[in-house]
Design a protein around this motif. Structure first.
Motif, short mmCIF file in Angstrom:
data_model
loop_
_atom_site.label_atom_id
_atom_site.label_comp_id
_atom_site.label_asym_id
_atom_site.label_seq_id
_atom_site.Cartn_x
_atom_site.Cartn_y
_atom_site.Cartn_z
N GLU A 137 23.03 -35.28 -33.78
CA GLU A 137 22.00 -34.36 -34.24
C GLU A 137 22.36 -33.94 -35.66
O GLU A 137 23.43 -33.40 -35.89
CB GLU A 137 21.92 -33.13 -33.34
CG GLU A 137 21.47 -33.42 -31.94
CD GLU A 137 21.52 -32.17 -31.06
OE1 GLU A 137 22.08 -31.14 -31.46
OE2 GLU A 137 20.99 -32.26 -29.95
N SER A 138 21.46 -34.18 -36.60
CA SER A 138 21.73 -33.86 -38.00
C SER A 138 21.58 -32.37 -38.26
O SER A 138 21.07 -31.62 -37.43
CB SER A 138 20.80 -34.65 -38.91
OG SER A 138 21.08 -36.02 -38.79
N VAL A 139 22.00 -31.99 -39.47
CA VAL A 139 21.93 -30.59 -39.88
C VAL A 139 20.47 -30.16 -40.02
O VAL A 139 19.61 -30.95 -40.42
CB VAL A 139 22.71 -30.38 -41.19
CG1 VAL A 139 22.09 -31.12 -42.35
CG2 VAL A 139 22.85 -28.93 -41.52
N LEU A 140 20.19 -28.92 -39.67
CA LEU A 140 18.85 -28.37 -39.82
C LEU A 140 18.61 -28.09 -41.29
O LEU A 140 19.34 -27.31 -41.91
CB LEU A 140 18.71 -27.09 -39.00
CG LEU A 140 17.37 -26.37 -39.08
CD1 LEU A 140 16.27 -27.25 -38.52
CD2 LEU A 140 17.44 -25.07 -38.32
N ASP A 141 17.61 -28.71 -41.88
CA ASP A 141 17.31 -28.55 -43.29
C ASP A 141 16.29 -27.42 -43.45
O ASP A 141 15.09 -27.61 -43.31
CB ASP A 141 16.77 -29.86 -43.87
CG ASP A 141 16.60 -29.83 -45.37
OD1 ASP A 141 17.05 -28.84 -46.00
OD2 ASP A 141 16.04 -30.78 -45.91
N ILE A 142 16.79 -26.23 -43.73
CA ILE A 142 15.94 -25.04 -43.83
C ILE A 142 14.98 -25.14 -45.00
O ILE A 142 13.84 -24.71 -44.91
CB ILE A 142 16.81 -23.77 -43.92
CG1 ILE A 142 17.56 -23.60 -42.60
CG2 ILE A 142 15.97 -22.54 -44.23
CD1 ILE A 142 18.50 -22.44 -42.56
N GLU A 143 15.43 -25.76 -46.10
CA GLU A 143 14.57 -25.89 -47.28
C GLU A 143 13.31 -26.68 -46.96
O GLU A 143 12.21 -26.30 -47.34
CB GLU A 143 15.34 -26.56 -48.40
CG GLU A 143 14.55 -26.70 -49.69
CD GLU A 143 15.38 -27.38 -50.77
OE1 GLU A 143 14.80 -28.21 -51.49
OE2 GLU A 143 16.57 -27.08 -50.88
N SER A 144 13.43 -27.78 -46.22
CA SER A 144 12.24 -28.58 -45.89
C SER A 144 11.35 -27.84 -44.90
O SER A 144 10.12 -27.95 -44.96
CB SER A 144 12.63 -29.94 -45.34
OG SER A 144 13.26 -29.81 -44.10
N LEU A 145 11.93 -27.06 -44.00
CA LEU A 145 11.12 -26.26 -43.08
C LEU A 145 10.30 -25.21 -43.83
O LEU A 145 9.12 -25.00 -43.53
CB LEU A 145 12.01 -25.58 -42.03
CG LEU A 145 12.65 -26.47 -40.99
CD1 LEU A 145 13.59 -25.66 -40.11
CD2 LEU A 145 11.60 -27.15 -40.15
N VAL A 146 10.92 -24.54 -44.79
CA VAL A 146 10.22 -23.54 -45.59
C VAL A 146 9.12 -24.20 -46.39
O VAL A 146 8.00 -23.69 -46.50
CB VAL A 146 11.21 -22.78 -46.50
CG1 VAL A 146 10.48 -21.92 -47.51
CG2 VAL A 146 12.16 -21.94 -45.67
N ARG A 147 9.43 -25.37 -46.97
CA ARG A 147 8.42 -26.09 -47.76
C ARG A 147 7.22 -26.46 -46.90
O ARG A 147 6.07 -26.29 -47.31
CB ARG A 147 9.06 -27.36 -48.35
CG ARG A 147 8.18 -28.06 -49.33
CD ARG A 147 8.82 -29.28 -49.98
NE ARG A 147 10.19 -29.06 -50.38
CZ ARG A 147 11.23 -29.79 -49.95
NH1 ARG A 147 11.04 -30.78 -49.11
NH2 ARG A 147 12.44 -29.54 -50.37
N LYS A 148 7.47 -26.95 -45.67
CA LYS A 148 6.36 -27.30 -44.78
C LYS A 148 5.55 -26.07 -44.41
O LYS A 148 4.32 -26.10 -44.36
CB LYS A 148 6.89 -27.95 -43.50
CG LYS A 148 7.37 -29.37 -43.69
CD LYS A 148 7.91 -29.94 -42.40
CE LYS A 148 8.47 -31.31 -42.61
NZ LYS A 148 9.04 -31.87 -41.37
N PHE A 149 6.21 -24.96 -44.16
CA PHE A 149 5.52 -23.73 -43.80
C PHE A 149 4.66 -23.22 -44.94
O PHE A 149 3.51 -22.84 -44.73
CB PHE A 149 6.54 -22.66 -43.39
CG PHE A 149 5.92 -21.35 -43.03
CD1 PHE A 149 5.28 -21.20 -41.81
CD2 PHE A 149 5.97 -20.27 -43.90
CE1 PHE A 149 4.70 -19.99 -41.47
CE2 PHE A 149 5.39 -19.07 -43.57
CZ PHE A 149 4.76 -18.92 -42.34
#
Length: 149
Positions: free
Chosen positions: A131-143
């Motif tokens: 399981e890879s690291v959770l990429d918070i930056e991409s989650l924020v960008r999608k939101f």
């Protein structure tokens, strides 16, 4: 005679200072003086952002090894992480290796979730489940971009 005693004391003091500085360099720099014991395992991740060489490998909150190398596998185009597992620790072939964060903004480490298989991983084997690291930056960008439409 007195100057020889003073020079001796100064020399001993300087020697002790150098030994202390060398000890701190080795301890704080995580320098390994002897070849590490244990065996090497590999895991492939789509992202290991923030994971560093020397990071701990933990199982059930107990450190069982360290990350020894991180590189890019050119055929799979994934991050290949090599780590040393302490001797006496056996991991089954269906164990899961996950990149986790210690605390909210802490450093990254690898957490191993044990599997139930009777087949154990040997030296130079690779994990099938990661399981890879959770990429918070991409989650924020999608939101953010999802809410603009």
């Amino acid at each position: 005679m007195k100057s020889i005693n003073k020079e001796l004391y100064v020399g001993v003091f300087v020697l002790i200072g150098l030994l202390c500085a060398g000890y701190l360099t080795v301890v704080l720099g995580n320098v390994r003086l002897f070849s590490p014991k244990g065996y090497t395992l590999y895991a492939y991740f789509t992202s290991v952002s923030g994971l560093k060489t020397g990071a701990s490998i933990e199982m059930a909150g107990v450190e069982i090894g360290n990350v020894s190398d991180i590189l890019l596998d050119k055929t799979r185009l994934e991050a290949k992480v090599a780590f040393r597992i302490n001797p006496g620790i056996q991991l089954s072939e269906d164990s899961i290796a996950s990149v986790k964060t210690a605390g909210i903004i802490g450093e990254k480490y690898i957490s191993i979730s044990p599997g139930g298989s009777d087949i154990m991983l040997e030296d130079k084997d690779a994990f099938d489940n990661t399981e890879s690291v959770l990429d918070i930056e991409s989650l924020v960008r999608k939101f953010i971009f999802k809410n603009e439409n």
